[in-house]
Design an enzyme around this catalytic site. Structure first.
Site, PDB file in Angstrom:
ATOM      1  N   TYR A   1     118.623  42.738  35.333  1.00 13.59           N
ATOM      2  CA  TYR A   1     118.460  44.148  35.709  1.00 13.59           C
ATOM      3  C   TYR A   1     118.259  44.277  37.220  1.00 13.59           C
ATOM      4  O   TYR A   1     118.894  45.103  37.874  1.00 13.59           O
ATOM      5  CB  TYR A   1     117.269  44.719  34.935  1.00 13.59           C
TER       6      TYR A   1
ATOM      7  N   SER B   1     115.754  51.981  41.335  1.00  8.71           N
ATOM      8  CA  SER B   1     114.530  51.549  40.636  1.00  8.71           C
ATOM      9  C   SER B   1     113.789  50.703  41.649  1.00  8.71           C
ATOM     10  O   SER B   1     114.414  50.183  42.591  1.00  8.71           O
ATOM     11  CB  SER B   1     114.899  50.672  39.432  1.00  8.71           C
TER      12      SER B   1
HETATM   13  N1  LIG Z   1     112.672  54.392  32.537  1.00  9.25           N
HETATM   14  C1  LIG Z   1     112.261  53.652  33.550  1.00  9.25           C
HETATM   15  O1  LIG Z   1     111.154  53.064  33.519  1.00  9.25           O
HETATM   16  C2  LIG Z   1     113.108  53.536  34.797  1.00  9.25           C
HETATM   17  C3  LIG Z   1     112.494  53.082  35.983  1.00  9.25           C
HETATM   18  C4  LIG Z   1     113.249  52.985  37.149  1.00  9.25           C
HETATM   19  C5  LIG Z   1     114.590  53.341  37.141  1.00  9.25           C
HETATM   20  N2  LIG Z   1     115.162  53.755  35.965  1.00  9.25           N
HETATM   21  C6  LIG Z   1     116.575  54.140  36.019  1.00  9.25           C
HETATM   22  O2  LIG Z   1     116.656  55.540  35.789  1.00  9.25           O
HETATM   23  C7  LIG Z   1     117.938  55.867  35.255  1.00  9.25           C
HETATM   24  C8  LIG Z   1     117.758  56.785  34.061  1.00  9.25           C
HETATM   25  O3  LIG Z   1     117.114  56.087  33.030  1.00  9.25           O
HETATM   26  P1  LIG Z   1     116.106  56.773  32.009  1.00  9.25           P
HETATM   27  O4  LIG Z   1     114.823  56.071  32.139  1.00  9.25           O
HETATM   28  O5  LIG Z   1     116.148  58.222  32.122  1.00  9.25           O
HETATM   29  O6  LIG Z   1     116.722  56.254  30.630  1.00  9.25           O
HETATM   30  P2  LIG Z   1     117.538  56.959  29.458  1.00  9.25           P
HETATM   31  O7  LIG Z   1     116.805  58.141  28.934  1.00  9.25           O
HETATM   32  O8  LIG Z   1     117.915  55.865  28.525  1.00  9.25           O
HETATM   33  O9  LIG Z   1     118.839  57.521  30.220  1.00  9.25           O
HETATM   34  C9  LIG Z   1     119.956  56.764  30.529  1.00  9.25           C
HETATM   35  C10 LIG Z   1     121.174  57.587  30.176  1.00  9.25           C
HETATM   36  O10 LIG Z   1     122.348  56.862  30.567  1.00  9.25           O
HETATM   37  C11 LIG Z   1     123.357  57.120  29.617  1.00  9.25           C
HETATM   38  N3  LIG Z   1     124.297  56.007  29.635  1.00  9.25           N
HETATM   39  C12 LIG Z   1     124.061  54.715  29.293  1.00  9.25           C
HETATM   40  N4  LIG Z   1     125.188  54.001  29.383  1.00  9.25           N
HETATM   41  C13 LIG Z   1     126.159  54.859  29.791  1.00  9.25           C
HETATM   42  C14 LIG Z   1     127.556  54.724  30.044  1.00  9.25           C
HETATM   43  N5  LIG Z   1     128.199  53.557  29.900  1.00  9.25           N
HETATM   44  N6  LIG Z   1     128.249  55.826  30.460  1.00  9.25           N
HETATM   45  C15 LIG Z   1     127.619  57.017  30.597  1.00  9.25           C
HETATM   46  N7  LIG Z   1     126.312  57.206  30.356  1.00  9.25           N
HETATM   47  C16 LIG Z   1     125.596  56.132  29.950  1.00  9.25           C
HETATM   48  C17 LIG Z   1     122.631  57.267  28.281  1.00  9.25           C
HETATM   49  O11 LIG Z   1     123.291  58.177  27.404  1.00  9.25           O
HETATM   50  P3  LIG Z   1     124.384  57.699  26.334  1.00  9.25           P
HETATM   51  O12 LIG Z   1     123.825  56.491  25.650  1.00  9.25           O
HETATM   52  O13 LIG Z   1     124.571  58.881  25.456  1.00  9.25           O
HETATM   53  O14 LIG Z   1     125.603  57.407  27.158  1.00  9.25           O
HETATM   54  C18 LIG Z   1     121.293  57.873  28.703  1.00  9.25           C
HETATM   55  O15 LIG Z   1     121.262  59.284  28.513  1.00  9.25           O
HETATM   56  C19 LIG Z   1     118.617  54.526  34.954  1.00  9.25           C
HETATM   57  O16 LIG Z   1     119.530  54.223  35.988  1.00  9.25           O
HETATM   58  C20 LIG Z   1     117.465  53.522  34.967  1.00  9.25           C
HETATM   59  O17 LIG Z   1     117.900  52.232  35.333  1.00  9.25           O
HETATM   60  C21 LIG Z   1     114.460  53.873  34.804  1.00  9.25           C
END
Ligand SMILES: NC(=O)c1ccc[n+]([C@@H]2O[C@H](COP(=O)([O-])OP(=O)(O)OC[C@H]3O[C@@H](n4cnc5c(N)ncnc54)[C@H](OP(=O)(O)O)[C@@H]3O)[C@@H](O)[C@H]2O)c1
Length: 225
Positions: free
Chosen positions: A149, A136
């Protein structure tokens, strides 16, 4: 057919990366805690002519991770891992609950460490592969109301940069991906972002990542005004 593990593949960026890599001919091993979400993505991939398989894996549980990797390597030769699973809690630092801080450190940091350590011996055996860490822009600079975070993502940056050096004489490519905000379920229980519809879609970010895949460090700034 080479296989690629994607953590957190049931939604957001993980789902989009899984769909794109499936189109490139990889067998996708979809992981996350919620099997129903993964099965939906699995069906989407199969309906489009691709190959995928779902496993319920909590990346914070070391034994579960180790057992899963042992099972996964039996199906197809393992080509790589995308450490994408992540959680975020936001607000003034002194108000952060201990549970929120440990959830971020356990998932974002330990989860990435556990998965990477478990898969590396198999990649080294074949001397090829991909280890991609979804970080990120919070891994590049400090931000207000994001201290916990940001701390977790700086840790993943340190891990990734170190592995890039440690594996530089191998054919295992280690990628660090730093992106700004995306419109995903990540923000569903937070009011930290007022209007997430202004953020990039995870599909757009996944496409930008693949466009830059030759770079070791991929930076995708937020398009938020
Ligand atoms: N959205 C943003 O603005 C943003 C920006 C920069 C970086 N990111 C990063 O991008 C990545 C993906 O995030 P996203 O935005 O796509 O969010 P998201 O849709 O909430 O995806 C995160 C996924 O991680 C899984 N997860 C959470 N805890 C877990 C665990 N203990 N074991 C296995 N799986 C787990 C969740 O599924 P379950 O709950 O079913 O396990 C969920 O499908 C993350 O690393 C986040 O920090 C996000």
């Amino acid at each position: 057919m080479k296989s690629l593990i994607v953590t957190g593949a049931g939604s957001g960026l993980g789902r989009e990366l899984a769909l794109l890599y499936a189109k490139q001919g990889f067998h996708i091993i979809l992981t996350g805690r919620t099997l129903e979400k993964l099965k939906k993505v699995e069906r989407e991939i199969q309906d489009a002519g691709g190959s995928a398989q779902s496993f319920s894996v909590d990346v914070t549980k070391l034994e579960e991770v180790r057992q899963f990797i042992e099972d996964a390597v039996r199906s197809y030769p393992l080509f790589g891992l995308i450490n994408n699973a992540g959680v975020g809690h936001f607000g003034p630092f002194e108000e952060m609950a201990e549970k929120e801080i440990s959830e971020m450190l356990d998932t974002n940091v330990l989860g990435t460490i556990y998965m990477s350590q478990a898969i590396l011996p198999y990649l080294k055996e074949r001397n090829e592969g991909l280890l991609m860490n979804i970080i990120s822009t919070a891994g590049l600079k400090g931000k207000v109301n994001e201290a916990g975070y940001v701390a977790s993502k700086f840790a993943v940056r340190g891990l990734t940069e170190s592995l890039q050096k440690e594996l530089e004489d191998t054919n295992i490519k280690v990628k660090a991906v730093y992106m700004g905000g995306m419109d995903t379920p990540f923000w569903d229980e937070s009011d930290h972002i007022k209007d997430k519809s202004r953020l990039r879609s995870p599909k757009e970010v996944a496409e930008l990542i693949l466009d830059s895949i030759d770079e070791d460090t991929i930076v995708i700034e937020s398009n938020r005004k």
